[in-house]
Design an enzyme around this catalytic site. Structure first.
Site, PDB file in Angstrom:
ATOM      1  N   LYS A  45       2.317  -3.277  -9.230  1.00 14.34           N
ATOM      2  CA  LYS A  45       0.917  -3.612  -9.524  1.00 14.34           C
ATOM      3  C   LYS A  45       0.650  -3.602 -11.031  1.00 14.34           C
ATOM      4  CE  LYS A  45      -2.060  -1.800  -6.459  1.00 14.34           C
ATOM      5  NZ  LYS A  45      -2.683  -0.783  -5.580  1.00 14.34           N
ATOM      6  N   LYS A  47      -0.024  -1.333 -12.970  1.00 14.20           N
ATOM      7  CA  LYS A  47      -1.196  -0.505 -13.281  1.00 14.20           C
ATOM      8  C   LYS A  47      -0.715   0.809 -13.867  1.00 14.20           C
ATOM      9  CE  LYS A  47      -4.874  -1.619  -9.952  1.00 14.20           C
ATOM     10  NZ  LYS A  47      -5.744  -1.025  -8.922  1.00 14.20           N
TER      11      LYS A  47
HETATM   12  N1  C2G Z   1     -13.173  -1.402  -4.104  1.00 14.45           N
HETATM   13  C1  C2G Z   1     -14.493  -1.729  -3.781  1.00 14.45           C
HETATM   14  N2  C2G Z   1     -15.418  -1.782  -4.763  1.00 14.45           N
HETATM   15  C2  C2G Z   1     -15.083  -1.514  -6.050  1.00 14.45           C
HETATM   16  C3  C2G Z   1     -13.756  -1.169  -6.380  1.00 14.45           C
HETATM   17  C4  C2G Z   1     -12.804  -1.118  -5.374  1.00 14.45           C
HETATM   18  O1  C2G Z   1     -14.807  -1.968  -2.606  1.00 14.45           O
HETATM   19  N3  C2G Z   1     -16.047  -1.587  -7.014  1.00 14.45           N
HETATM   20  C5  C2G Z   1     -12.181  -1.381  -3.024  1.00 14.45           C
HETATM   21  C6  C2G Z   1     -11.064  -2.385  -3.220  1.00 14.45           C
HETATM   22  O2  C2G Z   1     -11.460  -3.674  -2.772  1.00 14.45           O
HETATM   23  C7  C2G Z   1      -9.960  -1.780  -2.357  1.00 14.45           C
HETATM   24  C8  C2G Z   1     -10.196  -0.272  -2.515  1.00 14.45           C
HETATM   25  O3  C2G Z   1     -11.552  -0.112  -2.993  1.00 14.45           O
HETATM   26  O4  C2G Z   1     -10.138  -2.167  -0.996  1.00 14.45           O
HETATM   27  C9  C2G Z   1      -9.239   0.379  -3.505  1.00 14.45           C
HETATM   28  O5  C2G Z   1      -9.349  -0.313  -4.740  1.00 14.45           O
HETATM   29  P1  C2G Z   1      -8.162  -0.107  -5.816  1.00 14.45           P
HETATM   30  O6  C2G Z   1      -7.899   1.331  -5.980  1.00 14.45           O
HETATM   31  O7  C2G Z   1      -8.490  -0.969  -6.990  1.00 14.45           O
HETATM   32  O8  C2G Z   1      -6.897  -0.717  -5.033  1.00 14.45           O
HETATM   33  P2  C2G Z   1      -6.222  -2.147  -5.257  1.00 14.45           P
HETATM   34  O9  C2G Z   1      -5.686  -2.251  -6.624  1.00 14.45           O
HETATM   35  O10 C2G Z   1      -7.164  -3.173  -4.766  1.00 14.45           O
HETATM   36  O11 C2G Z   1      -4.929  -2.000  -4.301  1.00 14.45           O
HETATM   37  O12 C2G Z   1      -1.816  -3.228  -0.946  1.00 14.45           O
HETATM   38  C10 C2G Z   1      -3.171  -3.273  -1.343  1.00 14.45           C
HETATM   39  C11 C2G Z   1      -3.363  -2.626  -2.689  1.00 14.45           C
HETATM   40  O13 C2G Z   1      -2.790  -1.334  -2.715  1.00 14.45           O
HETATM   41  C12 C2G Z   1      -4.844  -2.575  -3.045  1.00 14.45           C
END
Ligand code: C2G
Length: 149
Positions: A45, A47
């Site tokens: 990712k 990240k």
């Molecule tokens: N999320 C949300 N609103 C935000 C930020 C995040 O609804 N303002 C949701 C994202 O859409 C996701 C979850 O919170 O469903 C986790 O977000 P992240 O930690 O950014 O994860 P992500 O990078 O989207 O990783 O295999 C799938 C990945 O691991 C998803």
């Protein structure tokens, strides 16, 4: 018992994450959260997390909506996870809309929930960086003041 699963990094845990997890849990009785490992974040990712996997796992486990936290170590594990954990419903924020529809082939309901606007872990980092920069700019330059008695 209806079992729900969702995936994410959950770094710098914030109200957008909590909104997602609360709505995911409302879709069933048992919520499994698959938290990205440090290696998966770094290698797949791209990240850089503030908190380690163990710290992010502990934070997510402390949330009242969450029943189980397991590590996410590859993009491909979803197909096996949904069978291994007898999952009925897969949930993600709608920034992922359509990306995981293949899980319907595994007999799983796939739900994309509206993201919470404006907040994100990267936004938090950016805002803190900018605030710190402004604070440093406004700090008096003490290097010219003779502080010897
Ligand atoms: N999320 C949300 N609103 C935000 C930020 C995040 O609804 N303002 C949701 C994202 O859409 C996701 C979850 O919170 O469903 C986790 O977000 P992240 O930690 O950014 O994860 P992500 O990078 O989207 O990783 O295999 C799938 C990945 O691991 C998803």
């Amino acid at each position: 018992m209806k079992r729900v699963i969702t995936y994410g990094t959950f770094d710098l845990l914030h109200y957008g994450h909590i909104n997602l997890l609360r709505r995911a849990k409302a879709l069933g009785d048992y919520l499994i959260v698959v938290v990205s490992s440090d290696e998966f974040n770094r290698d797949e990712k791209h990240k850089k997390c503030y908190f380690t996997y163990e710290q992010r796992k502990a934070l997510v486990e402390a949330i009242r909506y969450v029943d189980l936290v397991i590590p996410e170590q590859s993009w491909d594990q979803k197909r096996s996870d949904v069978h291994e954990y007898h999952v009925d419903t897969f949930v993600m924020g709608d920034d992922w809309k359509g990306k995981f529809d293949f899980l319907k082939e595994e007999g799983v309901e796939v739900v994309y929930l509206p993201r919470t606007p404006e907040i994100s872990s990267s936004r938090i980092k950016r805002d803190l960086y900018d605030a710190n920069a402004v604070e440093n700019e406004n700090r008096p330059d003490l290097s010219q003041i003779d502080t010897n008695p």
